[in-house]
Design an enzyme around this catalytic site. Structure first.
Site, PDB file in Angstrom:
ATOM      1  N   GLY A  25      58.640  44.728  38.199  1.00 38.94           N
ATOM      2  CA  GLY A  25      58.836  44.558  36.771  1.00 38.94           C
ATOM      3  C   GLY A  25      58.223  43.274  36.251  1.00 38.94           C
ATOM      4  O   GLY A  25      57.420  42.615  36.925  1.00 38.94           O
ATOM      5  N   TYR A  98      57.540  65.031  26.109  1.00 39.68           N
ATOM      6  CA  TYR A  98      57.216  63.897  25.239  1.00 39.68           C
ATOM      7  C   TYR A  98      55.916  64.196  24.501  1.00 39.68           C
ATOM      8  O   TYR A  98      54.939  64.659  25.095  1.00 39.68           O
ATOM      9  CB  TYR A  98      57.055  62.658  26.106  1.00 39.68           C
ATOM     10  CG  TYR A  98      57.292  61.345  25.401  1.00 39.68           C
ATOM     11  CD1 TYR A  98      58.537  61.026  24.867  1.00 39.68           C
ATOM     12  CD2 TYR A  98      56.280  60.393  25.308  1.00 39.68           C
ATOM     13  CE1 TYR A  98      58.763  59.803  24.257  1.00 39.68           C
ATOM     14  CE2 TYR A  98      56.491  59.162  24.703  1.00 39.68           C
ATOM     15  CZ  TYR A  98      57.733  58.877  24.173  1.00 39.68           C
ATOM     16  OH  TYR A  98      57.948  57.661  23.562  1.00 39.68           O
ATOM     17  N   GLY A 105      56.156  55.178  29.350  1.00 39.79           N
ATOM     18  CA  GLY A 105      56.283  54.279  30.483  1.00 39.79           C
ATOM     19  C   GLY A 105      56.825  54.988  31.709  1.00 39.79           C
ATOM     20  O   GLY A 105      57.744  55.808  31.614  1.00 39.79           O
ATOM     21  N   ASP A 107      58.593  53.820  34.047  1.00 41.07           N
ATOM     22  CA  ASP A 107      59.981  53.463  34.328  1.00 41.07           C
ATOM     23  C   ASP A 107      60.950  54.350  33.553  1.00 41.07           C
ATOM     24  O   ASP A 107      62.058  54.642  34.036  1.00 41.07           O
ATOM     25  CB  ASP A 107      60.221  51.991  33.991  1.00 41.07           C
ATOM     26  CG  ASP A 107      59.825  51.633  32.569  1.00 41.07           C
ATOM     27  OD1 ASP A 107      58.952  52.311  31.981  1.00 41.07           O
ATOM     28  OD2 ASP A 107      60.385  50.655  32.040  1.00 41.07           O
TER      29      ASP A 107
END
Length: 257
Positions: A25, A98, A105, A107
């Protein structure tokens, strides 16, 4: 923390003996080792060299890396083990609806997949509390629709400090619950950030529950423990949820080979 059980995503899969997943991250490197669906070790690093040294001391059959700071090419030059790099084209065991998948992203996808590792059936809302707070909806048919994105806790404190002349830069240590009515500037800022986030989350949960009855909610990410008091019969706090999602994505791709 409420009790929960890790369930197998599909009984048709038999996982490799050992898997290693890495989430790089903005501020930390989170790693976990899995045996089948069971996490057997979890180690965090602040320094890349420490992570690289650690990776050379463990044995595993397959690895997956998700990174917002390094490209696949750079990591392959730096690391001595083969790995699957989580990208926007990596196959995942949910249906992505989506509207702009190229901007989603990785994540966020991992968090949604991780939620299905915890609860095998029913609609799920994942709230990932990192630099931003992201809300992810997965319906009972494993269709991912997206959700919402808002500023995270540290981002809110930083915005007040940077966009004003006199407000200080603050943080909210784990275990500190601000007073609702702050009788000083600092206490008022902490109250605004803490209760602003809490009411935002509860408002989103109520709105999503109206659309998806029997919705279960999982709060994860670095700041999730600050809001552990929200845990109840349908709200669970599981900080390392994304690591479970990464392991499930790795398993899915290994068995597609």
């Amino acid at each position: 923390m409420s009790n929960f059980a890790i369930v197998k995503f599909s009984s048709s899969f038999i996982d490799p003996l050992k898997q290693f997943v890495v989430d790089i991250g903005n501020t930390r490197i989170k790693t976990a080792q899995f045996e089948e669906h069971r996490m057997v070790d979890e180690v965090y690093f602040e320094d890349f060299d420490a992570f690289r040294a650690y990776s050379g001391t463990i044995a595993f059959d397959h690895a997956l890396i998700s990174s917002v700071t390094y490209t696949s090419e750079v990591l392959r030059d730096l690391l001595d083990f083969p790995f699957l790099f989580l990208s926007k084209s990596t196959l995942i065991p949910i249906k992505n609806l989506y509207a702009t998948p190229e901007t989603l992203g990785v994540d966020r996808k991992a968090a949604a997949v991780g939620a299905r590792c915890i609860f095998e059936q029913g609609p799920l809302l994942t709230i990932d509390m990192g630099s931003c707070i992201t809300y992810e909806i997965l319906d009972e048919e494993d269709q991912y629709f997206g959700g919402a994105i808002s500023p995270g806790l540290k981002m809110r404190f930083r915005a007040m400090h940077q966009q004003t002349a006199r407000l200080p830069l603050l943080d909210l240590p784990l275990g500190e619950k601000p007073e609702l009515i702050g009788n000083s500037t600092e206490k008022g800022m902490k109250s605004g950030v803490y209760y602003g986030i809490q009411h935002e989350m509860l408002g989103f949960i109520a709105a999503y529950q109206a659309k998806y009855p029997n919705l279960r909610v999982i709060i994860c990410g670095g700041d999730s423990k600050i809001f552990e008091s929200l845990t109840k019969d349908h709200i669970f706090v599981i900080p390392n949820l994304v690591l479970y999602g990464l392991n499930r994505i790795l398993t899915y791709n290994v068995h597609l080979q």
